[in-house]
Scaffold this motif. Sequence first.
Motif, mmCIF file in Angstrom:
data_model
loop_
_atom_site.group_PDB
_atom_site.id
_atom_site.type_symbol
_atom_site.label_atom_id
_atom_site.label_comp_id
_atom_site.label_asym_id
_atom_site.label_seq_id
_atom_site.Cartn_x
_atom_site.Cartn_y
_atom_site.Cartn_z
ATOM 1 N N LEU A 190 -21.780 -25.406 -31.550
ATOM 2 C CA LEU A 190 -20.955 -26.822 -32.173
ATOM 3 C C LEU A 190 -21.407 -28.007 -31.726
ATOM 4 O O LEU A 190 -21.336 -28.197 -30.343
ATOM 5 N N GLN B 268 -21.121 -31.949 -32.129
ATOM 6 C CA GLN B 268 -20.525 -32.970 -32.709
ATOM 7 C C GLN B 268 -21.341 -34.229 -32.688
ATOM 8 O O GLN B 268 -22.103 -34.917 -31.829
ATOM 9 N N LYS C 164 -16.495 -38.753 -36.723
ATOM 10 C CA LYS C 164 -17.116 -37.663 -36.026
ATOM 11 C C LYS C 164 -17.295 -36.496 -36.818
ATOM 12 O O LYS C 164 -16.395 -35.891 -37.789
ATOM 13 N N ASP D 269 -18.108 -32.457 -36.845
ATOM 14 C CA ASP D 269 -18.451 -31.237 -35.966
ATOM 15 C C ASP D 269 -19.316 -30.123 -36.931
ATOM 16 O O ASP D 269 -18.982 -30.006 -38.067
#
Lengths: 1290, 135
Positions: free
Chosen positions: A728, A730, A648, A650
């Motif tokens: 933000l 992801q 992942k 971000d």
Amino acid sequence: MDPASTPLGKLLLDEITPVVMVLSTPLVEEACLKNGLSLVEMLSPFCVFNNIDVPVRTASDQPYRIQKFKLRLFYASDIRHPNLEVAKERLKQVITRAGEKDDLYSEPPQTSNLLSSSESEIQPSWFEFFNKELVRTMSFSDHEAFDHPVACLLVVSSKDEQPINRFVDLFNTNKLPSLLNDGAMDPKILKHYLLVHDYQDSDQEKAAKILTDMRSTFGLHDCQLLCINSSDHEMVERQDNPWAPYKSGDSPSQRLGCFLNVDDYNEIKDLLQDLSSKHIIPYMEQKIRALNQEVSATRKGFRNQIKNLWWRKGKEDVADSPAGPMYTFSSIESQIRVLGDYAFMLRDYELALSNYRLISTDYKLDKAWKRYAGIQEMMGLTFFMLDQSRKEAEYCMENAFNTYLKIGSSGQQNATRCGLWWVEMLKARDQHKDAAVVYFRICDEEPLHSAVMLEQASYCYLLSKPPMLRKFGFHLVLSGDQYKKSDQIKHAIRTYRTAVSVFEGTTWGHIKDHVHFHIGEWYAILGMYELAVKHMLEVLACTHQSKTMQELFLKDFLETVQKTGKTFEVLKLQLPKLNISSLKVAFEDHRTYASPVAASVRECLWRSLEEDMIPSLPTARTNWLELQSKLVSKYRESNVCVVGEAVKVDIEFKNPLQIPISISSVSLLCDLSAISDELNSDALSSTVGPQNDDGSSNLTTNRDMSSENFSFSSSEVDFSLGGGETTLVQLMVTPKVEGILQISGVRWKLSGSVVGLHKFDSNMKKITKGRRKAKPPCDNLKFIVIKSLPKLEGSIHSLPEKAYAGDLRHLMLALRNPSEFTVQNLKMKISHPRFLNIGSHGNLKTEFPSCLEKKMASEQSGVHANSNNLSQTVFLFPKETLIQGEMPLLWPLWLRAAVPGHISLYISVYYEMGDISSVMRYRTLRMHYNLQVLPSLDVSFQVSPCPSRLQEFLVRMDVINRTSSESFHVHQLSAVGHQWEISLLQPVEAIFPSESLMAGQALTCFFRLKSCRKSLTSTDKVSTLSPLLGSDVSLRPEGSNEPLFDISCSPLADFHLCERLHQKMSHQGDPNAVDFILISQPLKDNITPGIADPPHLFSHHACHCSTSSTSPISWLVDGPRTLFHDFSTSLREINLKMVIYNSSEAVASICINTFDSTSTSGHLSEGTADLSTYPSGDQTGWHDASVVNNIKVTSDVHVGAQVGKSLSLESVPPFIWSGASSTRVQLEPMSATEIPLQICVFSPGIYDLSNYVLQWSLLSSDDSGNQEGKSQHSGTCQGYPYYLSVLQSA
Amino acid sequence: MATTACFIIVSRNDIPIYEAEVGSATKREDAAQLHQFILHAALDIVQDLAWTTSAMFLKAIDRFNDLVVSVYVTAGHTRFMLLHDSRNDDGIKSFFQEVHELYIKILLNPLYLPGSRITSSHFDTKVRGLARKYL
């Protein structure tokens, strides 16, 4: 520098030359047209003489020779003022044609290149041509004489009938130009007669005959024969066609002059040379002399000047018309002008200048402004050609320019010409800066004209020393705007493109935006969308612009992109902005996370938690397969991730604009190079260094779309950003095969049409490489993908986010293993055992809270405090625990919200792979939960020894409900430890009238605590290890027979141990300290109906409530309280006994000293003072006693001291201590002893037997060192009051 | 007060660090970029002139149509450039001098990096106030 060799000099020698008017018959033209040329065109190439070498005499008889000479030939019909509209149209065509040639796709020039190249390379070549054309539009004006024809060439064909008459007809006035007709110039000009004979038509004889006729008619020297087209029927090939430069248009140049052979060629040449050297130049010379004489006669000399002035003055009232008064050719002014111009054309500049000067003042006085300006202009040029007095030259030009402008629109064109000459003059002297200013002044309303002038101005700025690049750019932009206004988009783009290179990297935002936006817009108009988009990209992130401009920019951009009909991939698209520093990568190697929150916890926290759970690195390495260590050594830089598990990323997106933008399909750009198995082992077994070439061939890179889908999958995110917003995002990528995964960047789609790419900078790694040890998991975007491993998923069911302090709950930890491989050897560690406790598998199914209820003493289930869940140790799941398949492993956990506040609970589960061949042998599952604990009940205890009984204590409990709304039932109070017995002092109803504790309510209640410990035995020692057998007292009302809870049960006991640990550091504390556990339950009514709330239980632990007072010694004097004695017979001896208890853990040596009243010394002897102070002692004595009785309720008052103060001693002692006055005993720890005491009483009364002192000292046993800091070694205790009533017996 | 006036502070690296449209005229969309163009181009002139005189106030050094550029060069070669259409040399001089004082105060701020953009709103209001007073 020779002025004649400068551009301006050449221009002047070219343009200011004698004009020859050509008059021809149609048959002549016909003959010429066979060659594709008109007569003038045919003759023109031979009008330029570079070495004519003609001697000339000036007016003052100074001989010199003219080397270069030029004639200008014009048809009579062309000698007139050119039509302005036609001229403009022509200029426009010139520009348009030049524009067509431009290659708009080529790279724009770079500023550095521009600076290093010369003027001719920089400027488009058509500028010169344009300027010439512009100057020509001004020709044949009547205010100047150099365009006036000097000679006239009359041309008749030999085919013409009556050629002699034709000649006469040709010079017919109605065909002549207006200049001659309206008297602006002398109609008597030099005439030359030419007979043209075409060989193809007939023989030369006829022509010869006509020529003789002509000669006889017009004079011998003025007639000539020209024979053309002598090459019959065959084309004459020429290397360089002399006519080509003179013939405009695009007819093939081979055709030009195709019938003219070398003879014709030479004949024409000779003809013109003859014409100029033998006729025109001498004629001009002659005329100059004639005029000069006349001028001298009328104007030179003092007398003439006065006369002239006088005469001018008289004309002062002439109307001020812009053209001034009309001057005919015969006027002296015109003659002076002609004289000047002729002199100029014959390079006699001194003469020209003197005449110009002469006439200049006259015109000025006559207010003939246009003529005045013309004269000034010529003066300037003459100064230039003389190469003297630069300042004066400039002054003249400026004066001329301003004067032209002053006379209004008619002078505008002349001003332009004047300006151009002026500019050339300045350029020739390297005054480019001034030249640019002049160019700027030439601009008029007509946009096309201004555009060209501005562009030339800009080049002047570039060429000036030092180069003025900013001015250059600015004028290019201005020029581009004008081009655009006149629909010359290609030129506009050309100028802007050059400007772009100037403004490259500028921080002046508006400038950059303007240039890029407009050039983009124009490219779009031309349909060159790709270039348009390229430029428009530059202006997208225009934060400084107003909202409307931003909207405009974005709208235009998107429209352009749509028109291209394809999606663009743009590296470093500025919209939206990526915050690279926010880049954060979460991936799971051997560390796995149950939730994203857990992943964001600092690594060092986990490390310290897992410290003793994870095998240390060296041992792990030996356990690992070779494969792993090789892999690690090869890709030391890289991280490890597992097939099928998402990495992942971000990243923050920021919209710099004030308008919303929509972003879609945000995904990661990845590169997964798969390693095929057999090559894999090969490559890995060999050393890394020299094998680089092989290594690269082993890697099969899957970049194309088809295999991309195969090797990994990445997530896509859509969102929209409002003005100035930051989001933000992801992003995830899940590798599907083993290999090396490189995350190289991010791609996104702006408004569904433009794809933005952002490559992550590779040097980002280098910065963080140094601190690899403590690195956050985001440094490196390169991953080794290893084969898929089991991964546990864990969660804690029903963990609340908020709880009241003391809340005790039963939770369930669920661990699932979705893969088919087993995991084993599970361990778990919890960061806060005080809050979270691990249950045992046995109470998985138990009912809460009933499992805690006291059983009827039958089975003490084995789930007592596990010795292993003491602090900071690792919980090992039973060996046989395997997690596999769909069935989750459930394990009970106990939660107790110990103290109010925000608590972060970290739980780490370690597990090992069942499959021993896997690269990674173990993994950890990290769970993180946040818990907010609210204050509920505040419980405090105060223990004081009961004065009347040994080993008994009064306990005062203060309970405050700190909650805002909750009410609680106080359920039970337990004193922990089997040596304690607790009981109520009052009935429950008296304490809790309302049965519950409302929000904010405070309560105080009292209990009696009794220590039932007899002596120190070995069993006691044992019991401290499991001290949780205690005595409980129910605080529920009588009627309710709810069972009490067993505090020795697992969670309660465990938590109690933790509390104990937490509340006091030393486990071996005071043996007399007592721990209390208050158990309460929330009032059921307050729980919102509908929600199946789990049953709550609150436990509040108060540990180490000290029971001891100041000294470890306690004693009790025991004996009769009331006695009857007949004192008349004898005194009375009374036997008492003192029980002394040593509650310390050391042997105590105790010395009891009794004092008789006589040996009083201050505070020690209180004796029976009350008797002496009050004469009637009986009553007061009783009274006193009752006070003393009360004292035992208000426990904390030290009785002895109180009494002691109010004493005054002067009486006879009513009693004496009999027996030993000092007794010393040794007392074992935790034991009691009895000492007999005796007093003698002499009279009836109430006696206070408190005049004794116990002096104790602890004989240090082995552990005296430990005790030293905490309690006294020795001390002295005052005796208690002990009241003895002795009555006279009857 | 001038109908059009644009004030820009240009750092020694030719980067505009403060911009303010201080004219009383209603704003036109393209005015901002035109003003920037003129002032930017005038830097070429300043570059030549700044070294020919010891005075900080260079007076009107450049013009474009009816707009005049007045420049004040500080010792650190920061340039205050004012584009204006009014003829008020004394006022402009006082304006520059007072702005210079303000600018020095900005420089004294330890958190201000010389050559970076001036974002202080206090500075902005003061400059606008001075513009109203002198221009």
